[in-house]
Design a protein around this motif. Structure first.
Motif, PDB file in Angstrom:
ATOM      1  N   ASP A 252       1.150  -1.629   0.001  1.00  0.00           N
ATOM      2  CA  ASP A 252       0.324  -0.018   0.352  1.00  0.00           C
ATOM      3  C   ASP A 252       0.496   1.157   0.115  1.00  0.00           C
ATOM      4  N   ASN A 253       1.719   1.410   0.680  1.00  0.00           N
ATOM      5  CA  ASN A 253       2.852   2.576   1.032  1.00  0.00           C
ATOM      6  C   ASN A 253       3.900   3.022   0.367  1.00  0.00           C
ATOM      7  N   VAL A 254       4.520   1.645  -0.656  1.00  0.00           N
ATOM      8  CA  VAL A 254       5.568   1.651  -1.437  1.00  0.00           C
ATOM      9  C   VAL A 254       5.379   2.228  -2.576  1.00  0.00           C
ATOM     10  N   LEU A 255       6.150   3.538  -2.708  1.00  0.00           N
ATOM     11  CA  LEU A 255       6.839   4.151  -3.464  1.00  0.00           C
ATOM     12  C   LEU A 255       7.316   3.816  -4.612  1.00  0.00           C
ATOM     13  N   PRO A 256       6.223   4.512  -5.527  1.00  0.00           N
ATOM     14  CA  PRO A 256       7.180   3.664  -7.223  1.00  0.00           C
ATOM     15  C   PRO A 256       8.487   4.434  -7.410  1.00  0.00           C
ATOM     16  N   VAL A 257       8.852   3.529  -7.936  1.00  0.00           N
ATOM     17  CA  VAL A 257      10.529   4.024  -8.558  1.00  0.00           C
ATOM     18  C   VAL A 257      10.434   4.699  -9.323  1.00  0.00           C
ATOM     19  N   THR A 258      11.114   6.071  -9.443  1.00  0.00           N
ATOM     20  CA  THR A 258      10.902   6.942 -10.072  1.00  0.00           C
ATOM     21  C   THR A 258      11.972   6.734 -12.062  1.00  0.00           C
ATOM     22  N   GLU A 259      11.640   7.068 -12.825  1.00  0.00           N
ATOM     23  CA  GLU A 259      12.221   7.082 -14.300  1.00  0.00           C
ATOM     24  C   GLU A 259      13.610   7.502 -14.582  1.00  0.00           C
ATOM     25  N   HIS A 292      16.685  -6.945 -11.699  1.00  0.00           N
ATOM     26  CA  HIS A 292      17.465  -7.479 -10.727  1.00  0.00           C
ATOM     27  C   HIS A 292      17.779  -6.790  -9.682  1.00  0.00           C
ATOM     28  N   LEU A 293      18.489  -5.771 -10.391  1.00  0.00           N
ATOM     29  CA  LEU A 293      18.323  -4.224  -9.382  1.00  0.00           C
ATOM     30  C   LEU A 293      17.021  -3.728  -8.349  1.00  0.00           C
ATOM     31  N   GLU A 294      16.917  -3.563  -9.493  1.00  0.00           N
ATOM     32  CA  GLU A 294      14.858  -3.270  -8.898  1.00  0.00           C
ATOM     33  C   GLU A 294      14.487  -4.000  -7.992  1.00  0.00           C
ATOM     34  N   ARG A 295      14.655  -4.928  -7.905  1.00  0.00           N
ATOM     35  CA  ARG A 295      14.382  -6.246  -7.306  1.00  0.00           C
ATOM     36  C   ARG A 295      14.875  -5.863  -5.575  1.00  0.00           C
ATOM     37  N   THR A 296      16.301  -6.011  -5.583  1.00  0.00           N
ATOM     38  CA  THR A 296      16.648  -6.074  -4.583  1.00  0.00           C
ATOM     39  C   THR A 296      17.430  -4.759  -3.909  1.00  0.00           C
ATOM     40  N   TRP A 297      16.964  -3.666  -4.987  1.00  0.00           N
ATOM     41  CA  TRP A 297      17.643  -2.078  -4.117  1.00  0.00           C
ATOM     42  C   TRP A 297      15.630  -1.205  -3.839  1.00  0.00           C
ATOM     43  N   VAL A 298      15.058  -1.570  -4.815  1.00  0.00           N
ATOM     44  CA  VAL A 298      13.611  -0.144  -4.621  1.00  0.00           C
ATOM     45  C   VAL A 298      12.223  -1.287  -3.960  1.00  0.00           C
ATOM     46  N   ARG A 299      12.559  -3.046  -4.161  1.00  0.00           N
ATOM     47  CA  ARG A 299      11.281  -3.016  -3.915  1.00  0.00           C
ATOM     48  C   ARG A 299      11.478  -3.891  -2.509  1.00  0.00           C
ATOM     49  N   PRO A 300       9.842  -3.906  -1.967  1.00  0.00           N
ATOM     50  CA  PRO A 300      10.313  -5.364  -0.513  1.00  0.00           C
ATOM     51  C   PRO A 300      10.199  -6.764  -0.724  1.00  0.00           C
ATOM     52  N   THR A 301      10.424  -6.841  -0.422  1.00  0.00           N
ATOM     53  CA  THR A 301      10.614  -8.443   0.049  1.00  0.00           C
ATOM     54  C   THR A 301      10.143  -9.588   1.288  1.00  0.00           C
ATOM     55  N   LEU A 302       9.418 -10.592   1.166  1.00  0.00           N
ATOM     56  CA  LEU A 302       9.135 -11.776   1.913  1.00  0.00           C
ATOM     57  C   LEU A 302      10.006 -13.024   1.708  1.00  0.00           C
ATOM     58  N   GLU A 303      10.940 -12.984   2.438  1.00  0.00           N
ATOM     59  CA  GLU A 303      11.802 -14.316   2.990  1.00  0.00           C
ATOM     60  C   GLU A 303      11.712 -15.462   3.934  1.00  0.00           C
ATOM     61  N   VAL A 304      11.200 -16.960   3.555  1.00  0.00           N
ATOM     62  CA  VAL A 304      11.439 -17.681   4.691  1.00  0.00           C
ATOM     63  C   VAL A 304      12.970 -17.793   5.282  1.00  0.00           C
ATOM     64  N   ASN A 305      13.600 -17.418   6.511  1.00  0.00           N
ATOM     65  CA  ASN A 305      15.392 -17.467   6.178  1.00  0.00           C
ATOM     66  C   ASN A 305      15.310 -18.932   7.391  1.00  0.00           C
ATOM     67  N   LEU A 332      12.133  -3.589   3.841  1.00  0.00           N
ATOM     68  CA  LEU A 332      11.398  -2.691   2.947  1.00  0.00           C
ATOM     69  C   LEU A 332      11.914  -1.532   2.765  1.00  0.00           C
ATOM     70  N   VAL A 333      11.002  -0.925   1.696  1.00  0.00           N
ATOM     71  CA  VAL A 333      10.939   0.352   1.147  1.00  0.00           C
ATOM     72  C   VAL A 333      10.689   1.594   1.756  1.00  0.00           C
TER      73      VAL A 333
END
Length: 465
Positions: A252-259, A292-305, A332-333
């Protein structure tokens, strides 16, 4: 002679002495997580305080907290100039498994122009560079071009539990115009980078409980809920097949990555094929529509550790496990709040809990994300200093990891944070055979020294966030 030429001469002349001093620092086993090393923690703080005094800093103190102490120092005689608050940590990770180290972790060794020791890269080596850069400026110029404060803690590796309270109690003492942290890395060998954002963190443990004890799978199998099956059902509900998180309200509150940011990431020419070869995987995986860079820098994750429960010894034991559990972390971002995310996770787990079991959720590490706009003057000044020394363009990146205290500094002191690191991802920090490339130790000393001059070009009001 320019200040960079003077710094070059000083560092070349004193390199072996500086390296030997750093080795002294690295020999102290300042492992904050282990109570057996409490005395070593104080020894490390005292060594650092003495080093700051030797460099020429004033008001050096070892400030007590409820845990390990904070080392403070300052020099505040550059009238009308900005004040830089340098943050770092003198504690290190445990060394296990010890048998995988090629040399003793607290007996520093140089091999192939790399310094091997626990803390060499994270973070003693990088903290020490700031101390020696200050010393060099005093020796070559007689003073500093800016005002400087140091706040070096001893609990970063255990989540900085007492530093927010220390910062709140010392807001005037720590008042500055920018915060500079060297606890991050470069894009690669010879590829400097300024990090302008980090993801936050929310961690929980899920404990699924079924029958009051393990049951015989022949007598009860098919008639009583299996705690591991129930846990798998909950875990499988968190993400879809493409990695998109299914927790209601998570995005809900995730800011979109800018161009503009996307264009900057494309310009890095990141080689995903090379990454696959390095990791030994056939395909990368992640949220559809992002690199890959966007997934690991500017998007949130949920991982089972981690997952635990049932019988995992040699052979087989035919039981229905009475309980099972899993550890989960979310990166979180900006704009995501760790407390809100944990509540959303709890609601999702309760909604997807299978019949026949109860579920308990325990909260663990939390840290807010942070971002300083990468066009901020202090960020761009760091880029210029890197470029003068490395003679290549600086990359402006976000970090996929978390340094929880960075967000606390941002929130409590309201200052722009500049993450100018000199480590490399291959340097095994937190793992056996941690090391620091001495090329970046040498170059980084000059970058830091020049950066103080770059910041001196600004009036304090020019650096407001």
């Amino acid at each position: 002679m320019s200040h960079l030429q003077a710094l070059n001469s000083y560092f070349e002349l004193n390199r072996e002495e500086h390296l030997n001093e750093l080795k002294q620092f690295l020999r102290i086993p300042s492992v904050s997580a282990l109570s057996d090393h409490k005395t070593d923690m104080l020894t490390a703080a005292e060594w650092l305080a003495a080093s700051l005094k030797k460099a020429g800093l004033e008001n050096v103190s070892i400030d007590e907290t409820k845990g390990h102490p904070v080392v403070y120092a300052d020099w505040l005689h550059a009238e009308g100039k900005p004040t830089i608050l340098v943050y770092g940590h003198y504690d290190v990770q445990p060394v296990d498994p010890l048998n995988l180290w090629e040399s003793e972790p607290f007996n520093p060794q140089v091999r192939d122009n790399k310094l091997f020791a626990r803390g060499a890269s994270d973070d003693k080596g990088q903290v020490y560079m700031h101390v020696k850069a200050i010393e060099a400026l005093f020796k070559t110029e007689g003073s500093l071009p800016v005002n400087v404060k140091f706040c070096i803690e001893g609990e970063e590796e255990i989540g900085s539990p007492n530093l927010p309270e220390y910062v709140l109690a010392n807001t005037e003492k720590l008042a500055a115009d920018i915060i500079v942290i060297s606890d991050t890395g470069m894009q690669g060998p010879g590829k400097p980078a300024v990090c302008y954002g980090l993801r936050g963190l929310a961690g929980v443990q899920i404990q699924v409980k079924g029958a009051k004890s393990d049951l015989h799978s022949g007598l009860y199998g098919g008639g009583v809920q299996n705690a591991i099956h129930a846990l798998v059902e909950v875990l499988n509900s968190f993400r879809d097949a493409e990695g998109t998180i299914q927790v209601e309200g998570f995005y809900d509150n995730v800011l979109p990555v800018t161009e503009e940011e996307r264009a900057a990431y494309v310009a890095l020419e990141f080689d995903e094929e090379a990454l696959k070869r390095e990791l030994g995987v056939e395909e990368l995986f992640g949220e559809k529509g992002y690199t890959h860079l966007e997934r690991t820098w500017v998007r949130p994750t949920l991982e089972v550790n981690g997952v635990f429960g049932g019988f995992s010894g040699e052979g087989i034991k035919t039981v229905l496990p009475a309980d099972a559990g899993a550890k989960i972390t979310c990166r979180l971002v900006p704009n995501q709040d760790p407390d809100e995310i944990v509540e959303k996770l709890k609601a999702h787990i309760e909604k997807h809990k299978p019949v026949g079991v109860s579920v308990e959720v325990t909260e663990f590490d939390k840290g807010k994300p942070f971002i300083t706009p990468f066009d901020h003057p202090a960020i761009q000044a760091a880029g210029r200093s890197y470029e003068k020394v490395y003679n290549v363009p600086t990359s402006y990146v976000r970090g996929g990891g978390s340094i929880p205290i960075v967000a606390a500094f941002d929130e409590i002191l309201g200052l722009p944070v500049v993450l100018m690191g000199f480590g490399l991802a291959s340097e095994n920090f937190h793992a056996p055979n941690e090391h620091f490339h001495l090329e970046n130790f040498d170059q980084g000393l000059r970058v830091i020294g020049d950066y103080y001059y770059e910041i001196a070009k600004f009036a304090p009001q020019d650096l407001k966030k």
